[in-house]
Motif scaffolding. Structure first.
Motif, short mmCIF file in Angstrom:
data_model
loop_
_atom_site.label_atom_id
_atom_site.label_comp_id
_atom_site.label_asym_id
_atom_site.label_seq_id
_atom_site.Cartn_x
_atom_site.Cartn_y
_atom_site.Cartn_z
N VAL A 87 -0.44 -7.50 2.99
CA VAL A 87 -1.05 -7.65 1.67
C VAL A 87 -2.42 -7.01 1.74
CG1 VAL A 87 -1.96 -9.28 -0.02
CG2 VAL A 87 0.20 -9.78 1.15
N LEU A 88 -2.77 -6.20 0.74
CA LEU A 88 -4.06 -5.52 0.71
C LEU A 88 -4.88 -6.04 -0.47
CD1 LEU A 88 -2.82 -1.84 1.27
CD2 LEU A 88 -3.40 -3.57 2.99
N VAL A 89 -6.07 -6.56 -0.17
CA VAL A 89 -6.95 -7.10 -1.21
C VAL A 89 -8.28 -6.36 -1.15
CG1 VAL A 89 -8.13 -9.16 -2.10
CG2 VAL A 89 -5.87 -9.38 -1.02
N GLY A 90 -8.73 -5.82 -2.28
CA GLY A 90 -9.99 -5.08 -2.30
C GLY A 90 -10.88 -5.50 -3.44
N HIS A 91 -12.16 -5.67 -3.16
CA HIS A 91 -13.14 -5.99 -4.19
C HIS A 91 -13.90 -4.73 -4.57
CE1 HIS A 91 -17.31 -7.44 -5.40
NE2 HIS A 91 -16.53 -7.92 -6.34
N SER A 92 -13.99 -4.44 -5.87
CA SER A 92 -14.78 -3.33 -6.37
C SER A 92 -14.35 -2.01 -5.72
CB SER A 92 -16.27 -3.61 -6.16
OG SER A 92 -17.08 -2.76 -6.92
N MET A 93 -15.28 -1.30 -5.04
CA MET A 93 -14.93 -0.05 -4.37
C MET A 93 -13.78 -0.24 -3.39
SD MET A 93 -17.26 2.32 -1.81
CE MET A 93 -18.28 3.15 -3.02
N GLY A 94 -13.69 -1.41 -2.78
CA GLY A 94 -12.63 -1.66 -1.81
C GLY A 94 -11.24 -1.52 -2.39
N GLY A 95 -11.08 -1.86 -3.68
CA GLY A 95 -9.79 -1.67 -4.33
C GLY A 95 -9.42 -0.21 -4.46
N LEU A 96 -10.42 0.64 -4.71
CA LEU A 96 -10.16 2.08 -4.77
C LEU A 96 -9.79 2.62 -3.39
CD1 LEU A 96 -13.00 3.32 -7.16
CD2 LEU A 96 -10.72 2.45 -7.72
N VAL A 97 -10.46 2.11 -2.36
CA VAL A 97 -10.18 2.56 -0.99
C VAL A 97 -8.74 2.24 -0.60
CG1 VAL A 97 -10.76 2.23 1.44
CG2 VAL A 97 -12.59 2.45 -0.25
N LEU A 98 -8.27 1.04 -0.92
CA LEU A 98 -6.91 0.70 -0.50
C LEU A 98 -5.87 1.50 -1.28
CD1 LEU A 98 -5.23 -1.43 -2.57
CD2 LEU A 98 -7.04 -2.96 -1.81
N HIS A 99 -6.15 1.79 -2.56
CA HIS A 99 -5.21 2.62 -3.31
C HIS A 99 -5.28 4.08 -2.85
CE1 HIS A 99 -3.19 0.02 -6.16
NE2 HIS A 99 -4.32 -0.66 -6.31
N SER A 100 -6.45 4.50 -2.38
CA SER A 100 -6.57 5.83 -1.80
C SER A 100 -5.72 5.94 -0.53
CB SER A 100 -8.03 6.14 -1.47
OG SER A 100 -8.16 7.38 -0.82
N ALA A 101 -5.75 4.89 0.30
CA ALA A 101 -4.95 4.89 1.53
C ALA A 101 -3.47 5.01 1.21
CB ALA A 101 -5.23 3.62 2.33
N LEU A 102 -3.02 4.26 0.20
CA LEU A 102 -1.61 4.34 -0.18
C LEU A 102 -1.25 5.71 -0.73
CD1 LEU A 102 -1.17 0.84 -1.87
CD2 LEU A 102 0.11 1.68 0.12
N ALA A 103 -2.16 6.29 -1.52
CA ALA A 103 -1.89 7.59 -2.13
C ALA A 103 -1.86 8.71 -1.10
CB ALA A 103 -2.95 7.89 -3.19
N GLN A 104 -2.63 8.57 -0.03
CA GLN A 104 -2.72 9.63 0.97
C GLN A 104 -1.76 9.47 2.14
OE1 GLN A 104 -6.87 11.31 1.70
NE2 GLN A 104 -7.38 9.23 1.06
N ALA A 105 -1.18 8.28 2.28
CA ALA A 105 -0.31 8.03 3.42
C ALA A 105 0.89 8.97 3.39
CB ALA A 105 0.16 6.58 3.42
N ASP A 106 1.21 9.52 4.55
CA ASP A 106 2.38 10.39 4.69
C ASP A 106 3.59 9.50 4.93
OD1 ASP A 106 4.29 12.26 5.22
OD2 ASP A 106 3.41 12.97 7.10
N VAL A 107 4.32 9.20 3.85
CA VAL A 107 5.41 8.25 3.96
C VAL A 107 6.54 8.76 4.85
CG1 VAL A 107 4.95 7.15 1.75
CG2 VAL A 107 6.44 9.15 1.83
N GLU A 108 6.54 10.06 5.13
CA GLU A 108 7.57 10.62 6.00
C GLU A 108 7.17 10.57 7.47
OE1 GLU A 108 10.45 11.45 4.81
OE2 GLU A 108 9.83 11.11 2.74
N GLY A 109 5.87 10.36 7.72
CA GLY A 109 5.39 10.38 9.09
C GLY A 109 5.51 9.03 9.78
N PRO A 110 5.65 9.03 11.10
CA PRO A 110 5.80 7.77 11.84
C PRO A 110 4.55 6.91 11.80
CG PRO A 110 5.49 9.61 13.36
CD PRO A 110 5.68 10.20 11.98
N GLY A 111 3.39 7.50 11.56
CA GLY A 111 2.15 6.74 11.57
C GLY A 111 1.93 5.91 10.32
#
Length: 361
Positions: A170-194
């Motif tokens: 579960v990812l919880v973000g306050h203020s800028m933190g919410g943008l950071v967690l959505h940025s991580a999801l948007a940039q994650a390479d869903v095809e990569g093992p990492g």
């Protein structure tokens, strides 16, 4: 220094995207704050130095990162004021009672992970729902997209080295933190093992996050442009223009490199990329209102005092369609300020109720 890769250079990338060298005043400020706050890890947990470091990172974090200053917070997991090595041994030592269900808490601007202690949301989610709370600290003066990349890396390491198999994130973000967690999801390479961590995320919760931008930052940008044309207030313009790129990203709610790379730093419109909220995950937006009446236009405009109600729910004419939260995934709480979002009982109740509800496979 952050290890996030630099964005691919464009024709004028060196001129437009590079962070300027620290000025003499900024170097002097850095030295002064280092003396006051200290740089040893065993001092970081004290509130005084912690607050000073958070303030300096917010306004000068990009320059501190370039200069290699010890005050520049490299994103990492922290518990009880100390860094947690991203290894099996490190996690086992820091979290001896780790469960397979993990909640990651991402703070906002001008604070560090200790800000979550005010409402004890992490500890209470452990007691009520069995979620092990993990807090991160990061340099809020860096690009949100860079911090999102770093969060992607950290979550991958957490899932790989957590003491027990991770069954839910579960990812919880306050203020800028919410943008950071959505940025991580948007940039994650869903095809990569990492990025196996993405498939384990059941929910995201954002508390007063400026998904469509923050009015205060837009005001600062407008003021800097206007002051730059008047000789007597040009020092004010230079000061406002020196605010970190992390703060400037809040103007439009940028979460991707493509939204700022090569763009005019003073642009009042922005270059938004319509990246939908990550599919297969439940997304909750918690909106605070200073006013007591939800349907009041003034209350909606003022929002929580920092972020408008429309921006916190991803709505309005500036909003990319894919980032707008459906009505059923928005909780509006009257009488809750921006800072109150991390300690108000009604906020915790909304989070607990959402996370405690059945998650469809």
């Amino acid at each position: 220094m952050s290890d996030a890769p630099a964005p691919a250079p464009g024709p004028d990338a060196d001129d437009e995207a590079a962070t300027p060298e620290p000025t003499t005043v900024e170097r002097a400020l850095t030295r002064g704050v280092e003396r006051v706050a200290g740089v040893a890890d065993d001092l970081v947990h004290h509130r005084g130095p912690n607050g000073a470091r958070a303030f300096v990172n917010a306004f000068f974090g990009d320059r501190l990162d370039v200069a290699g200053s010890a005050l520049s917070h490299t994103m990492g997991v922290r518990r009880r004021g100390r860094s947690v090595p991203l290894t099996r041994e490190g996690f086992e030592t820091a979290y001896p009672e780790a469960t397979g269900d993990v909640v990651v808490l991402v703070h906002g601007l001008l604070v560090t992970e200790t800000f979550w202690e005010q409402g004890r949301f992490g500890q209470r989610l452990r007691e009520d729902l069995g979620l092990t709370p993990v807090t991160v600290r990061y340099n809020t003066g860096l690009r949100i997209s860079h911090n999102g990349h770093d969060l992607d890396r950290i979550l991958a390491r957490l899932v790989e080295h957590w003491p027990v198999p991770v069954t839910r994130l579960v990812l919880v973000g306050h203020s800028m933190g919410g943008l950071v967690l959505h940025s991580a999801l948007a940039q994650a390479d869903v095809e990569g093992p990492g990025s196996a961590w993405v498939g384990l995320v059941s929910d995201t919760v954002t508390l007063g996050s400026p998904h469509v931008g923050a009015p205060l930052e837009r005001l600062a940008n407008t003021t800097a442009r206007a002051a730059g044309t008047l000789r007597h207030v040009r020092p004010l313009a230079r000061f406002l223009s020196s605010r970190s790129v992390g703060i400037q990203d809040l103007r439009h709610g940028n979460i991707l490199d493509a939204e700022w790379d090569g763009a005019d730093p003073a642009d009042r419109v922005g270059r938004r990329v319509d990246v939908p909220l990550h599919p297969g995950i439940r997304h909750l937006a918690v909106v605070g209102l200073l006013g007591k009446k939800i349907d009041s236009r003034i209350a909606q405009l003022l929002g929580d005092g920092i972020v408008t109600a429309a921006s916190a729910r991803g709505a309005g004419r500036r909003a990319p369609r894919g980032r707008q939260f459906p009505a059923e995934d928005v909780v509006v709480l009257p009488g809750v300020s921006h800072l109150g979002l991390v300690r108000d009982e009604s906020v915790y109740a909304a989070i607990r109720d959402r996370l405690g509800a059945r998650v469809d496979p």
